[in-house]
Scaffold this active site. Sequence first.
Site, PDB file in Angstrom:
ATOM      1  CD  GLU A   1      -1.881  -2.318   1.572  1.00 31.46           C
ATOM      2  OE1 GLU A   1      -0.728  -2.583   1.987  1.00 31.46           O
ATOM      3  OE2 GLU A   1      -2.806  -3.143   1.560  1.00 31.46           O
TER       4      GLU A   1
ATOM      5  CG  HIS B   1     -10.299  -6.473   7.627  1.00 27.16           C
ATOM      6  ND1 HIS B   1      -9.196  -6.803   8.363  1.00 27.16           N
ATOM      7  CD2 HIS B   1     -10.068  -6.970   6.385  1.00 27.16           C
ATOM      8  CE1 HIS B   1      -8.343  -7.485   7.613  1.00 27.16           C
ATOM      9  NE2 HIS B   1      -8.845  -7.595   6.410  1.00 27.16           N
TER      10      HIS B   1
END
Lengths: 325, 350
Positions: free
Chosen positions: A60, A129
């Site tokens: 990322e 998450h």
Amino acid sequence: MAEILFREAIKRGLAEALDNDPNVFIMGEDIGEYGGAYAVTDGFLKQYGPKRVIDTPISEAAFLGAGIGAAAGGLRPIVEFMSISFSLVAFDQIVNMAANLRYMSGGQISVPMLMRAPTGAGVQLGATHSQSFETWLADVPGMRCVCPSTPYDALGLIRTALKENNPVMFAEPALLYAMRGEVPDEYYEVPFGSANIQRAGDDVTLVSYGAGMRVLAAAADELAAKGVSAEVIDLRSLNPVDYDTLLTSIEKTNRALLLDTSRRKGGAMAEIASDLHERAMEWLDGPVVRIGAEDVPWPYNRGLEQEVYPQSSDVLAGLQKHYGI
Amino acid sequence: MASRTKATSGKSGKTSKSGDQAASNGTGTSTGYSKDQLLEMYRQMYLIRQFEVACGENYARGLIRGFLHLYIGQEATGVGTIAPLNDDDYIVTHYRDHGHAIARGLDVNRSMAELFGRKTGLSKGKGGSMHLFDAAKKFMGGHAIVGGQLPLALGLAFSQKYLDTKGVTVCYFGDGSTNQGLYHETLNLAAVWKVPMLFVLENNGYGMGSAVERVRAGSPDFYTDVEKYGIEAAVVDGMDVIAVREATEQAVKRLRAGDGPLFIEAKTFRYVGHSYADGQKYRGSEEIDEWRKRDPVEVYPQMLVKRDIATQKEIDDLKAAVDEEVVAAVKFAEESPQPDPDELFDDIYA
């Protein structure tokens, strides 16, 4: 006017940009061959080819950083995070680099980059998450932060985001991808910094954004049954915030409640509540009420997660406690 | 003679074996460069040195604040790697960025004014020493999060490939940044995307006060790291401006041909501390003295004179002109206005 899904609205906006500007490209984890974790980019690889639809490795920080460089180099990158929780890995690049570049270069460099990320809890994904880091990024000068709650706003905001010459975090509530809503055939945009009065009312101002609007819609129905008329406002944009719409409403209703579906502590609404106390005190009959998730990591278990997640009953209880309505 | 440059074998042959015409500091017999080119490299190295000395003096005077990282000792690496570049090529560097800025030809007055925090500075006083930028010269910044500049350079190189500009991106980073995850991530993606990016590792032996061998497992060499990515690497004596330039020229030529990223490790040294405040308790003066014997700002002009490439008078005249330039830059910075408070809110959003 056609009814489409929230995810289809986002997809339409992305496809328009890819169609209209050859310098737009999109990258992220499994957005191409796989079709995207939430199927937003399904079919793009075939339609636009691998030069413009790029599957990245699970890096990322590097691919977000590469998006910054590509933007500084004259392209218009769209960078997808599979979850806004994963954006933490790239926070150095977002904050230190993307948002600061323009200022520390004295205005010489712009970063016209769109970041997209599913956000929020409610689907039992557990602590890592289910978070909502748009609330952190809304604090950062040099970038914009928006979050739609309807297919109409998703398309309107993403069109604006793709014309914006600054980094934008476009947070997509994961709970809403399958939501249906009407979207006009004719072109329109939703500007940044414009809140939307989803439901007009006279007795209390209810404010949230993204998935929080579903909670407020339910609460407003329950209040109506009690004879209380709620004005329901969707911020749509966390940076900039449309204070004019909030203040106008509070001047009318004399009561305000702000709801985060993320943790109440330190959420996006904390700053807004503080500002409203300074700017609207003369109109308020009581404190700006804040509702949000409990101050715990997100649990997996359905029952526990719903305990943490704010409910319409919390909204009603808050209003009863502080305003007696 | 052979230069001090050597290559490691990669996917398709060798990267940077220098030609027979190459010369290293003071030992060769001829070079492939004209007298003007050779003198210009000296002028730039001497200008960087004098600029940095002036920065230190003005830090002591309190006119430059914040963190000040000087490039003293590393001049040959910056000058040798920037000399072969075109106007279309991007440069991205770390916070020890004054040397690269000067070698790229950024305005010396405006660079010094930026360090002084003045309105006339490159970033109008908003960037400071660690954040020098000149977008018109494709100088895309000094960056002050260690290793954070690597993906920025990757993205710029990506844009060059996407737009087919034939430009290349040179990215400087230090040995310290190799311990960041972005080092691996950027090497990998650069190789996967085959972008025209030149990784220039300025290995000065220390990440702040931490010697390489204290924080790095395995070999103290870095150029051997990258073979596994399919990236070819060269190691070069970073104190030898000609060797650095030759290695870079060969690399840039290949980058323009679209061969994908390349890597140069320049072994270099800073004689001064990490920043101005550093008392260098972590190393002895013997090591510094040893490196100083090969100081490019001293050894290189002696070589030019010894080999009749330039006269001592030409060297002295050049130095005098640079000395004046630096004095003028300090004067310009000191006499420049402070930024207006209402500029605070400019340049946040495009």
